[in-house]
Every structure is written in C-alpha cells, then in structure tokens.
Design a protein around this motif. Structure first.
Motif, PDB file in Angstrom:
ATOM      1  N   ILE A  27       2.292  -2.454   8.598  1.00  0.00           N
ATOM      2  CA  ILE A  27       1.236  -1.535   8.181  1.00  0.00           C
ATOM      3  C   ILE A  27       0.338  -1.339   9.393  1.00  0.00           C
ATOM      4  CG2 ILE A  27      -0.706  -1.154   6.596  1.00  0.00           C
ATOM      5  CD1 ILE A  27       2.056  -1.305   5.200  1.00  0.00           C
ATOM      6  N   SER A  28       0.305  -0.096   9.894  1.00  0.00           N
ATOM      7  CA  SER A  28      -0.488   0.181  11.090  1.00  0.00           C
ATOM      8  C   SER A  28      -1.025   1.599  11.050  1.00  0.00           C
ATOM      9  CB  SER A  28       0.372  -0.016  12.345  1.00  0.00           C
ATOM     10  OG  SER A  28       1.473   0.869  12.322  1.00  0.00           O
ATOM     11  N   THR A  29      -2.059   1.848  11.842  1.00  0.00           N
ATOM     12  CA  THR A  29      -2.625   3.189  11.918  1.00  0.00           C
ATOM     13  C   THR A  29      -1.829   4.001  12.910  1.00  0.00           C
ATOM     14  OG1 THR A  29      -4.167   2.457  13.598  1.00  0.00           O
ATOM     15  CG2 THR A  29      -4.969   2.454  11.334  1.00  0.00           C
ATOM     16  N   PRO A  30      -1.741   5.267  12.789  1.00  0.00           N
ATOM     17  CA  PRO A  30      -2.300   6.133  11.757  1.00  0.00           C
ATOM     18  C   PRO A  30      -1.317   6.368  10.605  1.00  0.00           C
ATOM     19  CG  PRO A  30      -1.444   7.504  13.494  1.00  0.00           C
ATOM     20  CD  PRO A  30      -1.173   6.058  13.884  1.00  0.00           C
ATOM     21  N   LYS A  31      -0.259   5.623  10.571  1.00  0.00           N
ATOM     22  CA  LYS A  31       0.838   5.859   9.625  1.00  0.00           C
ATOM     23  C   LYS A  31       0.475   5.436   8.201  1.00  0.00           C
ATOM     24  CE  LYS A  31       5.542   4.267   8.912  1.00  0.00           C
ATOM     25  NZ  LYS A  31       5.686   2.987   8.306  1.00  0.00           N
ATOM     26  N   GLU A  32       0.887   6.258   7.225  1.00  0.00           N
ATOM     27  CA  GLU A  32       0.826   5.890   5.815  1.00  0.00           C
ATOM     28  C   GLU A  32       2.191   5.351   5.425  1.00  0.00           C
ATOM     29  OE1 GLU A  32      -0.081   9.427   3.623  1.00  0.00           O
ATOM     30  OE2 GLU A  32      -2.194   9.372   4.160  1.00  0.00           O
ATOM     31  N   THR A  33       2.218   4.367   4.539  1.00  0.00           N
ATOM     32  CA  THR A  33       3.473   3.821   4.039  1.00  0.00           C
ATOM     33  C   THR A  33       3.529   4.086   2.548  1.00  0.00           C
ATOM     34  OG1 THR A  33       3.435   2.094   5.721  1.00  0.00           O
ATOM     35  CG2 THR A  33       4.875   1.734   3.824  1.00  0.00           C
ATOM     36  N   LEU A  34       4.611   4.713   2.109  1.00  0.00           N
ATOM     37  CA  LEU A  34       4.768   5.035   0.690  1.00  0.00           C
ATOM     38  C   LEU A  34       5.642   3.982   0.022  1.00  0.00           C
ATOM     39  CD1 LEU A  34       4.270   7.032  -1.644  1.00  0.00           C
ATOM     40  CD2 LEU A  34       6.409   8.149  -0.971  1.00  0.00           C
ATOM     41  N   LEU A  35       5.067   3.269  -0.934  1.00  0.00           N
ATOM     42  CA  LEU A  35       5.805   2.286  -1.724  1.00  0.00           C
ATOM     43  C   LEU A  35       6.220   2.940  -3.038  1.00  0.00           C
ATOM     44  CD1 LEU A  35       3.479  -0.854  -1.439  1.00  0.00           C
ATOM     45  CD2 LEU A  35       5.383  -0.223   0.034  1.00  0.00           C
ATOM     46  N   VAL A  83       8.178   1.741  -6.721  1.00  0.00           N
ATOM     47  CA  VAL A  83       8.821   0.750  -7.576  1.00  0.00           C
ATOM     48  C   VAL A  83       9.306   1.484  -8.808  1.00  0.00           C
ATOM     49  CG1 VAL A  83       8.502  -1.342  -8.941  1.00  0.00           C
ATOM     50  CG2 VAL A  83       7.400  -1.137  -6.713  1.00  0.00           C
ATOM     51  N   GLY A  84      10.615   1.475  -9.016  1.00  0.00           N
ATOM     52  CA  GLY A  84      11.185   2.233 -10.129  1.00  0.00           C
ATOM     53  C   GLY A  84      11.071   3.719  -9.869  1.00  0.00           C
ATOM     54  N   LYS A  85      11.147   4.501 -10.947  1.00  0.00           N
ATOM     55  CA  LYS A  85      11.081   5.956 -10.798  1.00  0.00           C
ATOM     56  C   LYS A  85       9.668   6.496 -10.900  1.00  0.00           C
ATOM     57  CE  LYS A  85      15.661   6.952 -12.620  1.00  0.00           C
ATOM     58  NZ  LYS A  85      16.429   7.719 -13.603  1.00  0.00           N
ATOM     59  N   ARG A  86       8.744   5.683 -11.427  1.00  0.00           N
ATOM     60  CA  ARG A  86       7.436   6.228 -11.770  1.00  0.00           C
ATOM     61  C   ARG A  86       6.255   5.651 -11.022  1.00  0.00           C
ATOM     62  NH1 ARG A  86       8.119   6.492 -18.304  1.00  0.00           N
ATOM     63  NH2 ARG A  86      10.087   7.604 -18.235  1.00  0.00           N
ATOM     64  N   SER A  87       6.426   4.571 -10.316  1.00  0.00           N
ATOM     65  CA  SER A  87       5.293   3.893  -9.708  1.00  0.00           C
ATOM     66  C   SER A  87       5.282   4.112  -8.195  1.00  0.00           C
ATOM     67  CB  SER A  87       5.360   2.395 -10.031  1.00  0.00           C
ATOM     68  OG  SER A  87       4.230   1.736  -9.570  1.00  0.00           O
ATOM     69  N   PHE A  88       4.236   4.806  -7.729  1.00  0.00           N
ATOM     70  CA  PHE A  88       4.097   5.136  -6.311  1.00  0.00           C
ATOM     71  C   PHE A  88       2.739   4.670  -5.817  1.00  0.00           C
ATOM     72  CE2 PHE A  88       7.026   8.216  -8.042  1.00  0.00           C
ATOM     73  CZ  PHE A  88       7.981   8.377  -7.053  1.00  0.00           C
ATOM     74  N   LEU A  89       2.668   4.316  -4.535  1.00  0.00           N
ATOM     75  CA  LEU A  89       1.428   3.905  -3.919  1.00  0.00           C
ATOM     76  C   LEU A  89       1.501   4.178  -2.424  1.00  0.00           C
ATOM     77  CD1 LEU A  89      -1.317   2.382  -4.405  1.00  0.00           C
ATOM     78  CD2 LEU A  89      -0.081   0.318  -3.733  1.00  0.00           C
ATOM     79  N   LYS A  90       0.443   4.815  -1.891  1.00  0.00           N
ATOM     80  CA  LYS A  90       0.338   5.013  -0.446  1.00  0.00           C
ATOM     81  C   LYS A  90      -0.492   3.875   0.120  1.00  0.00           C
ATOM     82  CE  LYS A  90       0.536  10.023  -0.160  1.00  0.00           C
ATOM     83  NZ  LYS A  90      -0.256  11.241   0.125  1.00  0.00           N
ATOM     84  N   VAL A  91       0.056   3.185   1.112  1.00  0.00           N
ATOM     85  CA  VAL A  91      -0.657   2.104   1.776  1.00  0.00           C
ATOM     86  C   VAL A  91      -1.101   2.627   3.136  1.00  0.00           C
ATOM     87  CG1 VAL A  91      -0.514  -0.241   2.670  1.00  0.00           C
ATOM     88  CG2 VAL A  91       0.717   0.370   0.569  1.00  0.00           C
ATOM     89  N   ILE A  92      -2.398   2.485   3.393  1.00  0.00           N
ATOM     90  CA  ILE A  92      -2.988   2.999   4.634  1.00  0.00           C
ATOM     91  C   ILE A  92      -3.705   1.844   5.316  1.00  0.00           C
ATOM     92  CG2 ILE A  92      -4.611   4.658   5.615  1.00  0.00           C
ATOM     93  CD1 ILE A  92      -4.208   6.261   2.941  1.00  0.00           C
ATOM     94  N   ALA A  93      -3.483   1.700   6.625  1.00  0.00           N
ATOM     95  CA  ALA A  93      -4.173   0.659   7.388  1.00  0.00           C
ATOM     96  C   ALA A  93      -5.645   1.038   7.535  1.00  0.00           C
ATOM     97  CB  ALA A  93      -3.525   0.483   8.758  1.00  0.00           C
ATOM     98  N   ARG A  94      -6.505   0.026   7.401  1.00  0.00           N
ATOM     99  CA  ARG A  94      -7.969   0.268   7.540  1.00  0.00           C
ATOM    100  C   ARG A  94      -8.327   0.644   8.946  1.00  0.00           C
ATOM    101  NH1 ARG A  94     -10.482  -3.252   3.103  1.00  0.00           N
ATOM    102  NH2 ARG A  94      -8.725  -4.504   2.523  1.00  0.00           N
TER     103      ARG A  94
END
Length: 138
Positions: A117-125, A127-138
């Motif tokens: 996890i690093s800037t400036p990149k967003e990481t898209l997680l 889980v399954g077909k319905r659960s999404f989360l964007k992880v962004i480095a502070r």
C-alpha cells in the motif's frame, strides 16, 4: 412489501420450481416494484441497471467505500481483517483458497501474498461478488 396476492406469489414460486421462469428475473421484478413503491420508477430502473452492470456484466459498482491506511506491506489475510472485509484470518484464508478474493481485479491464489500500500496508488479489494473497498495510503 409487494401488492401481489398470495396466489400470485405461489404461481411465481411454482414457475421457478418447474423451471418455467428464471428466479433472477422474478427477483428483479419484485425488487423494482418495491423500489418504485418506496422511491420512484426512475430509482427502480437505475437499481436494475446497477444490478445488471455489476452482476451480469461484471462491472464495478458506481460507489465504493474508501479507507486510509498507513503505507507499507501487508499480508493479504491480515489486510482483509484490518479493513473489516472479513472477521478472521481463517475466513480470509478460506475465501482466498476458494477464489473469492481479488486485488485490483486479479484473483489471489495464496493467503501469504504481500500487498504493498503506497501513494499515489489506490488498491481495490474485492471479497466475493458484492464487497468492494478502495484502500488508499495516507
């Protein structure tokens, strides 16, 4: 929540059981009726289109929750727990083994994989077909 009679509902059940109707189509129709009753016809149409885009066409949802994390390297199972996408490392490992976890659209094969996890990149997680989360480095 629907204005369909008990007999109409029984007919829909029978049609599904006899394979005369696709259960997905019946669910979509019922969902549209409920959304239309509580919101509007336009909202019902938009919800149907969102469902088709995400589940039939495999597109990403329009709105995805975002979370800020400290930059660094994370084990995928720990990252899923830390972001509250799963309740335990055991659940994460089971989902990964079953092919139910993706990072930036790529299926994760092993629970021991490190994710950076690093800037400036967003990481898209996913889980399954319905659960999404964007992880962004502070």
């Amino acid at each position: 929540l629907t204005d369909k009679s008990v007999n109409e509902i029984e007919e829909l059940k029978a049609a599904c059981e006899n394979e005369n109707a696709n259960p997905r189509d019946i669910k979509i129709d019922l969902a549209k009726r409920i959304i239309r009753d509580f919101h509007s016809a336009a909202d019902a149409d938009q919800a149907e289109q969102n469902f088709i885009n995400q589940f039939s066409k495999g597109n990403l949802p329009d709105e995805i929750e975002e979370i800020l994390l400290d930059p660094g390297v994370y084990k995928i199972a720990e990252l899923l727990v830390d972001t509250k996408m799963v309740d335990s490392k055991g659940e994460a490992k089971r989902l990964i083994k079953g092919g139910g976890v993706k990072i930036d659209g790529e299926k994760i094969e092993h629970a021991g994989i490190d994710i950076s996890i690093s800037t400036p990149k967003e990481t898209l997680l996913q889980v399954g077909k319905r659960s999404f989360l964007k992880v962004i480095a502070r």
